[in-house]
Design a protein around this motif. Sequence first.
Motif, PDB file in Angstrom:
ATOM      1  N   MET A  34     -14.977  20.029  12.440  1.00  0.00           N
ATOM      2  CA  MET A  34     -13.889  19.765  11.517  1.00  0.00           C
ATOM      3  C   MET A  34     -13.914  18.292  11.096  1.00  0.00           C
ATOM      4  N   TYR A  35     -13.514  18.069   9.865  1.00  0.00           N
ATOM      5  CA  TYR A  35     -13.478  16.706   9.348  1.00  0.00           C
ATOM      6  C   TYR A  35     -12.428  15.892  10.113  1.00  0.00           C
ATOM      7  N   PRO A  36     -12.722  14.640  10.436  1.00  0.00           N
ATOM      8  CA  PRO A  36     -11.786  13.828  11.232  1.00  0.00           C
ATOM      9  C   PRO A  36     -10.645  13.232  10.385  1.00  0.00           C
ATOM     10  N   PHE A  37      -9.781  14.106   9.884  1.00  0.00           N
ATOM     11  CA  PHE A  37      -8.691  13.671   9.004  1.00  0.00           C
ATOM     12  C   PHE A  37      -7.785  12.633   9.657  1.00  0.00           C
ATOM     13  N   LEU A  38      -7.412  12.848  10.917  1.00  0.00           N
ATOM     14  CA  LEU A  38      -6.516  11.891  11.573  1.00  0.00           C
ATOM     15  C   LEU A  38      -7.152  10.509  11.650  1.00  0.00           C
ATOM     16  N   ARG A  39      -8.426  10.462  11.978  1.00  0.00           N
ATOM     17  CA  ARG A  39      -9.122   9.178  12.033  1.00  0.00           C
ATOM     18  C   ARG A  39      -9.198   8.537  10.644  1.00  0.00           C
ATOM     19  N   MET A  40      -9.388   9.372   9.614  1.00  0.00           N
ATOM     20  CA  MET A  40      -9.432   8.841   8.251  1.00  0.00           C
ATOM     21  C   MET A  40      -8.077   8.269   7.856  1.00  0.00           C
ATOM     22  N   PHE A  41      -7.012   9.003   8.116  1.00  0.00           N
ATOM     23  CA  PHE A  41      -5.676   8.512   7.768  1.00  0.00           C
ATOM     24  C   PHE A  41      -5.351   7.226   8.530  1.00  0.00           C
ATOM     25  N   TRP A  42      -5.774   7.150   9.789  1.00  0.00           N
ATOM     26  CA  TRP A  42      -5.552   5.939  10.573  1.00  0.00           C
ATOM     27  C   TRP A  42      -6.322   4.769   9.955  1.00  0.00           C
ATOM     28  N   GLY A  43      -7.562   5.008   9.551  1.00  0.00           N
ATOM     29  CA  GLY A  43      -8.351   3.965   8.917  1.00  0.00           C
ATOM     30  C   GLY A  43      -7.741   3.493   7.603  1.00  0.00           C
ATOM     31  N   LEU A  44      -7.216   4.424   6.815  1.00  0.00           N
ATOM     32  CA  LEU A  44      -6.556   4.057   5.561  1.00  0.00           C
ATOM     33  C   LEU A  44      -5.269   3.288   5.826  1.00  0.00           C
ATOM     34  N   HIS A  45      -4.526   3.716   6.841  1.00  0.00           N
ATOM     35  CA  HIS A  45      -3.293   3.013   7.215  1.00  0.00           C
ATOM     36  C   HIS A  45      -3.601   1.572   7.617  1.00  0.00           C
ATOM     37  N   ARG A  46      -4.619   1.400   8.431  1.00  0.00           N
ATOM     38  CA  ARG A  46      -5.015   0.051   8.862  1.00  0.00           C
ATOM     39  C   ARG A  46      -5.498  -0.789   7.685  1.00  0.00           C
ATOM     40  N   ALA A  47      -6.230  -0.161   6.753  1.00  0.00           N
ATOM     41  CA  ALA A  47      -6.754  -0.884   5.593  1.00  0.00           C
ATOM     42  C   ALA A  47      -5.627  -1.435   4.724  1.00  0.00           C
ATOM     43  N   LYS A  48      -4.511  -0.704   4.653  1.00  0.00           N
ATOM     44  CA  LYS A  48      -3.376  -1.163   3.845  1.00  0.00           C
ATOM     45  C   LYS A  48      -2.788  -2.468   4.368  1.00  0.00           C
ATOM     46  N   SER A  49      -2.899  -2.703   5.663  1.00  0.00           N
ATOM     47  CA  SER A  49      -2.347  -3.931   6.236  1.00  0.00           C
ATOM     48  C   SER A  49      -3.363  -5.079   6.242  1.00  0.00           C
ATOM     49  N   MET A  50      -4.575  -4.809   5.812  1.00  0.00           N
ATOM     50  CA  MET A  50      -5.616  -5.845   5.760  1.00  0.00           C
ATOM     51  C   MET A  50      -5.598  -6.508   4.381  1.00  0.00           C
ATOM     52  N   PRO A  51      -6.098  -7.733   4.291  1.00  0.00           N
ATOM     53  CA  PRO A  51      -6.127  -8.399   2.980  1.00  0.00           C
ATOM     54  C   PRO A  51      -7.083  -7.703   2.014  1.00  0.00           C
ATOM     55  N   ARG A  52      -6.774  -7.821   0.748  1.00  0.00           N
ATOM     56  CA  ARG A  52      -7.657  -7.312  -0.295  1.00  0.00           C
ATOM     57  C   ARG A  52      -9.009  -8.008  -0.143  1.00  0.00           C
ATOM     58  N   MET A  53     -10.070  -7.306  -0.441  1.00  0.00           N
ATOM     59  CA  MET A  53     -11.396  -7.897  -0.298  1.00  0.00           C
ATOM     60  C   MET A  53     -12.134  -7.911  -1.627  1.00  0.00           C
ATOM     61  N   GLY A  54     -13.122  -8.797  -1.742  1.00  0.00           N
ATOM     62  CA  GLY A  54     -13.951  -8.877  -2.928  1.00  0.00           C
ATOM     63  C   GLY A  54     -14.981  -7.762  -2.945  1.00  0.00           C
ATOM     64  N   LEU A  55     -15.567  -7.550  -4.103  1.00  0.00           N
ATOM     65  CA  LEU A  55     -16.507  -6.448  -4.291  1.00  0.00           C
ATOM     66  C   LEU A  55     -17.669  -6.444  -3.304  1.00  0.00           C
ATOM     67  N   PHE A  56     -18.107  -7.610  -2.880  1.00  0.00           N
ATOM     68  CA  PHE A  56     -19.288  -7.664  -2.027  1.00  0.00           C
ATOM     69  C   PHE A  56     -18.986  -8.223  -0.644  1.00  0.00           C
ATOM     70  N   ASP A  57     -17.700  -8.293  -0.309  1.00  0.00           N
ATOM     71  CA  ASP A  57     -17.308  -8.666   1.047  1.00  0.00           C
ATOM     72  C   ASP A  57     -17.593  -7.494   1.978  1.00  0.00           C
ATOM     73  N   THR A  58     -17.605  -7.760   3.266  1.00  0.00           N
ATOM     74  CA  THR A  58     -17.898  -6.722   4.259  1.00  0.00           C
ATOM     75  C   THR A  58     -16.617  -6.262   4.935  1.00  0.00           C
ATOM     76  N   HIS A  59     -16.402  -4.946   4.904  1.00  0.00           N
ATOM     77  CA  HIS A  59     -15.289  -4.333   5.631  1.00  0.00           C
ATOM     78  C   HIS A  59     -15.815  -3.983   7.027  1.00  0.00           C
ATOM     79  N   VAL A  60     -15.159  -4.490   8.060  1.00  0.00           N
ATOM     80  CA  VAL A  60     -15.572  -4.234   9.440  1.00  0.00           C
ATOM     81  C   VAL A  60     -14.549  -3.313  10.084  1.00  0.00           C
ATOM     82  N   SER A  61     -15.024  -2.236  10.696  1.00  0.00           N
ATOM     83  CA  SER A  61     -14.129  -1.302  11.382  1.00  0.00           C
ATOM     84  C   SER A  61     -14.706  -0.947  12.745  1.00  0.00           C
ATOM     85  N   GLU A  62     -13.813  -0.696  13.690  1.00  0.00           N
ATOM     86  CA  GLU A  62     -14.198  -0.331  15.064  1.00  0.00           C
ATOM     87  C   GLU A  62     -14.006   1.169  15.250  1.00  0.00           C
ATOM     88  N   HIS A  63     -14.935   1.793  15.945  1.00  0.00           N
ATOM     89  CA  HIS A  63     -14.892   3.240  16.163  1.00  0.00           C
ATOM     90  C   HIS A  63     -15.358   3.559  17.580  1.00  0.00           C
TER      91      HIS A  63
END
Length: 178
Positions: free
Chosen positions: A1-30
């Motif tokens: 099954m697709y990891p929807f809860l993990r995706m929603f958590w990642g999106l939730h966390r992304a909303k609290s992070m600063p906006r990034m430039g087109l070629f900046d690196t998004h770092v996430s822990e898993h």
Amino acid sequence: MYPFLRMFWGLHRAKSMPRMGLFDTHVSEHRCWPQDIDMWMELNNGRTLTMYDLGRIPMTARLGVMDVLKSERWGITVAGSVVRYRRRIRPFEKFEMRSRGLFWDDKFFYMDQTIWKKNGECANHAVFRTAVTDRSGIVAPDKVMAKIGNTDPSPEPPEWVTHWLKAEETRPWPPVKT
């Protein structure tokens, strides 16, 4: 099954992070959970592609693309990928994912993603060819870029990506039935 809860958590966390430039690196822990492994007790190669979604989609939120997708009623899809696997990720192992934009052409956006073990080794590396879509098909990347306020031209692709794309042009579609 697709990891929807993990995706929603990642999106939730992304909303609290600063906006990034087109070629900046998004770092996430898993973490590799039991539902991610195969019979060899490692992160399944297919699940790795799904895990890359968990970095790529929050990255697009931080770029402001998700807001545009919602307002325009557009979607996003993967149109191709190339992956190199080099190190195993074992059950319960933590890892870091790095996601960044590379360039775009007249149809597609290209994104570079890597998974790094905690000991600093790169476990795998992927480049994804993605497209923004509407009811009529592919939305031109320049149109998407204008919607997020970017007027700069695309950078040139890395040489090895250019070689991959040239090889893709020689690949028959549809494939020959065997």
